[in-house]
Design an enzyme around this catalytic site. Sequence first.
Site: not given
Length: 242
Positions: A105-107, A109
């Site tokens: 999961l990106d930062r 999210t």
Amino acid sequence: MSEGVRVQKYLSRAGRASRREAERLMLAGRVSVNGEVVRELGLRVVEGRDIVEVDGEVITSTEVRWIAFHKPPGVLTTRSDPHGGRTVYDLLPPELGALRYVGRLDRPTEGLLLLTNDGDVANGLQHPSRGVEREYLVVANGEVSRASLATLTQGVDLEDGLAKAASVRIVERGKLDTTLRLVLTEGRKREVRRMMLEVGHGVSRLVRLRFGTITLGDLKAGAWRELEHDERKSLVALSIRG
């Protein structure tokens, strides 16, 4: 039935390497069993009887573990950050440090992140051919039209190929934004955000609610729980289907 498990599986369960990584280690002559270098990929070992080493380090297998973690926004899904940012492992207890995450999961999210020491199942779940669903809550800037929803399910062209939503529906319309529930069957980098931009909308909030059969539920941000036996069985089934 053959006794024991294959060396690759043993190393995967120990959190030392994924099955594919373990095979590469074996072929490179870096793995030994009972003092002998092994390159035979079908070799089996028995926990408590055989001594498995990688580069001279004895590897002890552990029981399979699966946890569900609610990743807060602003936290990195990575082992470490050279710039000093907080990672998911900073928020988890040390005994979970050997577990690997299943899909990033990106930062910005937030939401459900699965972690495990079962590399085979983790790899299967992430393989595009399995079509494992990931469901997201998306708060998109502006008013999302029904034509845009249709485009998302028909497919939008991204730089790494066509991306389609398995399903998408409007949950709520606000004055400045639209809340959606969107389902994907693959996990490309920043896929939801890129798809939404293609139909003209930025994303102000993105939450993963479900991965396969596992849901976020009421798990608080920064909290984690062990998966139940039936939940783990369902993930194994998803990882080998097709």
